[in-house]
Every structure is written in structure tokens, then in C-alpha cells.
Scaffold this motif. Structure first.
Motif, mmCIF file in Angstrom:
data_model
loop_
_atom_site.group_PDB
_atom_site.id
_atom_site.type_symbol
_atom_site.label_atom_id
_atom_site.label_comp_id
_atom_site.label_asym_id
_atom_site.label_seq_id
_atom_site.Cartn_x
_atom_site.Cartn_y
_atom_site.Cartn_z
ATOM 1 N N THR A 100 -17.323 4.615 40.753
ATOM 2 C CA THR A 100 -16.135 5.346 40.310
ATOM 3 C C THR A 100 -15.540 4.638 39.103
ATOM 4 O O THR A 100 -15.249 3.438 39.164
ATOM 5 C CB THR A 100 -15.087 5.422 41.427
ATOM 6 O OG1 THR A 100 -15.669 6.053 42.579
ATOM 7 C CG2 THR A 100 -13.886 6.241 40.968
ATOM 8 N N VAL A 101 -15.389 5.366 38.019
ATOM 9 C CA VAL A 101 -14.858 4.809 36.780
ATOM 10 C C VAL A 101 -13.552 5.518 36.450
ATOM 11 O O VAL A 101 -13.527 6.741 36.283
ATOM 12 C CB VAL A 101 -15.852 4.966 35.617
ATOM 13 C CG1 VAL A 101 -15.314 4.274 34.368
ATOM 14 C CG2 VAL A 101 -17.214 4.406 35.999
ATOM 15 N N SER A 102 -12.482 4.755 36.360
ATOM 16 C CA SER A 102 -11.174 5.338 36.069
ATOM 17 C C SER A 102 -10.806 5.107 34.601
ATOM 18 O O SER A 102 -11.208 4.124 33.986
ATOM 19 C CB SER A 102 -10.114 4.716 36.976
ATOM 20 O OG SER A 102 -10.083 3.318 36.802
ATOM 21 N N SER A 103 -10.013 6.031 34.082
ATOM 22 C CA SER A 103 -9.622 5.935 32.664
ATOM 23 C C SER A 103 -8.373 5.107 32.484
ATOM 24 O O SER A 103 -7.701 4.752 33.449
ATOM 25 C CB SER A 103 -9.391 7.340 32.113
ATOM 26 O OG SER A 103 -8.417 8.020 32.871
ATOM 27 N N GLN A 136 -12.620 0.128 35.776
ATOM 28 C CA GLN A 136 -11.949 0.856 34.709
ATOM 29 C C GLN A 136 -12.941 1.155 33.589
ATOM 30 O O GLN A 136 -13.966 0.482 33.447
ATOM 31 C CB GLN A 136 -10.781 0.046 34.171
ATOM 32 C CG GLN A 136 -9.621 -0.061 35.158
ATOM 33 C CD GLN A 136 -8.369 -0.615 34.509
ATOM 34 O OE1 GLN A 136 -8.451 -1.474 33.631
ATOM 35 N NE2 GLN A 136 -7.208 -0.133 34.940
ATOM 36 N N ALA A 137 -12.624 2.170 32.812
ATOM 37 C CA ALA A 137 -13.470 2.530 31.678
ATOM 38 C C ALA A 137 -13.681 1.315 30.781
ATOM 39 O O ALA A 137 -12.747 0.546 30.532
ATOM 40 C CB ALA A 137 -12.817 3.659 30.890
ATOM 41 N N LYS A 141 -17.960 4.900 31.529
ATOM 42 C CA LYS A 141 -17.032 5.973 31.190
ATOM 43 C C LYS A 141 -16.677 6.748 32.466
ATOM 44 O O LYS A 141 -17.463 6.758 33.424
ATOM 45 C CB LYS A 141 -17.692 6.931 30.200
ATOM 46 C CG LYS A 141 -18.209 6.287 28.934
ATOM 47 C CD LYS A 141 -18.953 7.306 28.083
ATOM 48 C CE LYS A 141 -19.507 6.685 26.809
ATOM 49 N NZ LYS A 141 -20.253 7.670 25.987
ATOM 50 N N PRO A 142 -15.541 7.436 32.470
ATOM 51 C CA PRO A 142 -15.208 8.259 33.651
ATOM 52 C C PRO A 142 -16.309 9.256 33.997
ATOM 53 O O PRO A 142 -16.517 9.580 35.162
ATOM 54 C CB PRO A 142 -13.917 8.945 33.224
ATOM 55 C CG PRO A 142 -13.273 7.966 32.286
ATOM 56 C CD PRO A 142 -14.418 7.368 31.522
ATOM 57 N N GLY A 143 -17.026 9.734 32.994
ATOM 58 C CA GLY A 143 -18.120 10.672 33.215
ATOM 59 C C GLY A 143 -19.302 10.069 33.941
ATOM 60 O O GLY A 143 -20.200 10.802 34.373
ATOM 61 N N ASP A 144 -19.324 8.747 34.097
ATOM 62 C CA ASP A 144 -20.389 8.094 34.850
ATOM 63 C C ASP A 144 -20.098 8.075 36.347
ATOM 64 O O ASP A 144 -20.944 7.633 37.134
ATOM 65 C CB ASP A 144 -20.577 6.650 34.363
ATOM 66 C CG ASP A 144 -21.045 6.567 32.923
ATOM 67 O OD1 ASP A 144 -20.521 5.718 32.185
ATOM 68 O OD2 ASP A 144 -21.927 7.364 32.545
ATOM 69 N N THR A 145 -18.921 8.529 36.731
ATOM 70 C CA THR A 145 -18.560 8.553 38.144
ATOM 71 C C THR A 145 -19.510 9.449 38.928
ATOM 72 O O THR A 145 -19.694 10.627 38.587
ATOM 73 C CB THR A 145 -17.115 9.051 38.320
ATOM 74 O OG1 THR A 145 -16.223 8.114 37.713
ATOM 75 C CG2 THR A 145 -16.767 9.216 39.791
ATOM 76 N N SER A 150 -15.515 0.432 42.152
ATOM 77 C CA SER A 150 -14.557 1.082 41.265
ATOM 78 C C SER A 150 -14.233 0.158 40.107
ATOM 79 O O SER A 150 -13.899 -1.009 40.324
ATOM 80 C CB SER A 150 -13.276 1.419 42.034
ATOM 81 O OG SER A 150 -13.543 2.350 43.060
#
Length: 133
Positions: A130-133, A13-14, A87-91, A11
Motif C-alpha cells: 500500500t502506497v500513500s500519497s 509513502q510515495a 507510487k500510489p498506483g503501485d498499491t 505500507s
């Protein structure tokens, strides 16, 4: 028997980075080898991320070009995916894949068929990113 074992997910962050690894056993990198990374987000289909030929020539999905780099270490039988500017879209769950592809003649040159649309024979179990914004 071919086994592919992924590691390196987690996990972040963006804007952060991760490096995924895939150790291959029973599979020879070289000759007509073709390896790649794929991902699948919840509720979505599997998406090709990047592939690499035995020569090191790589192909990338447009969504990751300039941010992700695929590489392989023949001596260590290992495939890598360096992921930057996440990016979050890479999750997604990321999967390592491998196969042996045929050569075809294109414009008079033997060319290994290896790309995002290749049918891969061998698959790993996946590692979660998991990528969080």
C-alpha cells in the motif's frame, strides 16, 4: 509439491521503497525455470510486473521499468522484487509465480519462453503493498 511464500509487503509513502521476497520450496531455480511477480489492485485484473529466466534475463512492465528490479538467489531458492520510487498506483496485492517453461528455437538459438504473458503453474498467496500519497 511446490510452495511459494511471499513476504516484505507493507505500507509506505510515495517515493519510498520496499523489497519483496518469495521463498520457493519443491521448485528448482535453474534449467528451464521461469519466475515472476504479478499484482492485482482492487477491482482490477491481474497485471504482470516482472519475470526472470534461469539465466537472470528479466522483463518488466512499462509501468515499473527503471523503478523495480527482479532478482533471484539460486542458493536460497528465493525470488526478490526491489521496488523504489513507489507510487500510489503501485498499491496492490503482489503475487509470486513460478513455472517450468519450454525452449524454442528463435533465429537459430534455443530460447526459454519466459515473459509477462507466460502461463505460470505455481502461485503464492500474495503480500499486500500500500502506497500513500
Amino acid at each position: 509439491q511446490v510452495q511459494l511464500v511471499e513476504s516484505g509487503g507493507g505500507s509506505v509513502q510515495a517515493g519510498g521503497s520496499l523489497r519483496l521476497s518469495c521463498v520457493a520450496s519443491g521448485y528448482i531455480i535453474g534449467g528451464n525455470s521461469c519466475m515472476g511477480w504479478f499484482r492485482q489492485a482492487p477491482g482490477k485484473g491481474r497485471e504482470g510486473v516482472a519475470t526472470i529466466k534461469n539465466t537472470g534475463n528479466a522483463s518488466y512492465a512499462d509501468s515499473v521499468k527503471g523503478r523495480f528490479t527482479i532478482s533471484q538467489d539460486n542458493a536460497k531458492d528465493t525470488l526478490y522484487l526491489q521496488m523504489n520510487s513507489l507510487k500510489p498506483g503501485d498499491t496492490a496485492m503482489y503475487f509470486c509465480a513460478a513455472t517450468y517453461s519450454p525452449y524454442v528455437v528463435i533465429d537459430g538459438q534455443p530460447t526459454l519462453l519466459c515473459g509477462l504473458k507466460t502461463n505460470f503453474q505455481y502461485w503464492g498467496q500474495g503480500t499486500q503493498v500500500t502506497v500513500s500519497s
